[in-house]
Design a protein around this motif. Structure first.
Motif, PDB file in Angstrom:
ATOM      1  N   UNK A   8       0.829  -1.204   0.000  1.00 39.19           N
ATOM      2  CA  UNK A   8       0.000   0.000   0.000  1.00 39.19           C
ATOM      3  C   UNK A   8       0.865   1.257   0.000  1.00 39.19           C
ATOM      4  N   UNK A   9       1.929   1.235   0.791  1.00 39.96           N
ATOM      5  CA  UNK A   9       2.850   2.380   0.831  1.00 39.96           C
ATOM      6  C   UNK A   9       3.481   2.603  -0.538  1.00 39.96           C
ATOM      7  N   UNK A  15       1.769   6.726  -6.812  1.00 41.22           N
ATOM      8  CA  UNK A  15       0.755   7.668  -7.299  1.00 41.22           C
ATOM      9  C   UNK A  15       1.221   9.108  -7.109  1.00 41.22           C
ATOM     10  N   UNK A  16       1.862   9.384  -5.967  1.00 43.34           N
ATOM     11  CA  UNK A  16       2.410  10.723  -5.733  1.00 43.34           C
ATOM     12  C   UNK A  16       3.501  11.028  -6.755  1.00 43.34           C
ATOM     13  N   UNK A  71       5.505   1.315 -16.130  1.00 40.14           N
ATOM     14  CA  UNK A  71       6.306   0.118 -15.834  1.00 40.14           C
ATOM     15  C   UNK A  71       5.928  -0.449 -14.467  1.00 40.14           C
ATOM     16  N   UNK A  72       5.475   0.434 -13.575  1.00 41.15           N
ATOM     17  CA  UNK A  72       5.135  -0.023 -12.224  1.00 41.15           C
ATOM     18  C   UNK A  72       3.806  -0.772 -12.174  1.00 41.15           C
ATOM     19  N   UNK A  73       2.960  -0.623 -13.200  1.00 38.22           N
ATOM     20  CA  UNK A  73       1.636  -1.260 -13.184  1.00 38.22           C
ATOM     21  C   UNK A  73       1.747  -2.788 -13.119  1.00 38.22           C
ATOM     22  N   UNK A 194      13.121   9.725  -4.284  1.00 38.78           N
ATOM     23  CA  UNK A 194      13.897   8.952  -3.303  1.00 38.78           C
ATOM     24  C   UNK A 194      12.964   8.108  -2.434  1.00 38.78           C
ATOM     25  N   UNK A 195      11.832   8.690  -2.032  1.00 39.89           N
ATOM     26  CA  UNK A 195      10.860   7.939  -1.227  1.00 39.89           C
ATOM     27  C   UNK A 195      10.346   6.728  -1.998  1.00 39.89           C
ATOM     28  N   UNK A 196      10.128   6.892  -3.319  1.00 37.97           N
ATOM     29  CA  UNK A 196       9.663   5.770  -4.132  1.00 37.97           C
ATOM     30  C   UNK A 196      10.748   4.708  -4.275  1.00 37.97           C
TER      31      UNK A 196
END
Length: 225
Positions: A8-9, A15-16, A71-73, A194-196
């Motif tokens: 979820x994170x 999305x952000x 690509x993340x999908x 960076x968070x991603x």
């Protein structure tokens, strides 16, 4: 539950991440539209500075962000895959470096503001220089005679112009404040990148552990149940 929270994170940060790509694209396209408008006292200084920003690079960066999101999908809908997730992580690093280079480019421009503004001033027609004088309440660039001021309502004659400051000081202050906001925004987007990257690393580790446990279960014969 903890592992569900990891996914979820990752999804929320992803999305952000794509939202930042949208903001980049909107900023670049809106700016390109604005800088082609007829200059006025209200927009002349801002548009001249926006025209200094690497807008084409920002559009290219936004496109790379959207491709990276796509690509993340597969990584999200295929719960055990790690290949797509790794590829997405590498692409996110590319996006972060791309955005950082744009931010650094703008930041370096703030270190040589006076030289850049001098070049900008010298190539402007008298009408634009007059608008800058009215906006910044100044006469001439360095002073009223270097280069000579443009006669307008702010600088109607040499006596009044000599009493006014040159435009270099208020223009430099305005430019630094404005560009500070722009490159700070770019570095903020790098923070999201960076968070991603961290969220991707956490999800990769989680899936690797799941795969290891599944392999152990299969070896012990429990995979058939």
């Amino acid at each position: 539950m903890a592992r569900d929270n990891i996914l979820l994170t990752y999804v929320l940060v992803d999305l952000l991440f794509v939202v930042t790509g949208g903001l980049l694209l909107i900023f670049a396209l809106t700016t390109q539209s604005e800088v082609t408008q007829t200059p006025t006292a209200n927009n002349v200084a801002r548009n001249l500075l926006l025209n200094m920003c690497p807008l084409s690079a920002a559009i290219g960066n936004a496109v790379v962000v959207f491709i990276t999101f796509l690509i993340s999908v597969p990584a999200m809908v295929m719960p055990m895959t790690r290949g797509w997730l790794k590829f997405h992580g590498y692409m996110t690093v590319v996006c972060a470096l791309f955005t950082m280079i744009i931010g650094l480019d703008i930041w370096f421009d703030t270190l040589k503001t006076r030289k850049n503004l001098s070049d900008i001033w010298n190539i402007q027609p008298a009408t634009t220089q007059s608008l800058l004088q009215q906006t910044l309440n100044c006469c001439g660039y360095a002073n009223s005679t270097s280069p000579p001021f443009v006669v307008d309502s702010t600088c109607p004659n040499a006596l009044v112009a000599a009493a006014q400051v040159g435009c270099v000081t208020p223009f430099s202050k305005y430019a630094n404040n404005f560009l500070d906001v722009v490159f700070t925004g770019a570095f903020g987007i790098v923070g999201v990148d960076v968070a991603l990257i961290l969220a991707t690393a956490m999800l990769l580790k989680d899936r690797k552990e799941k795969e290891r446990y599944r392999f152990i279960d299969e070896k012990s014969g429990q995979g058939a149940f």
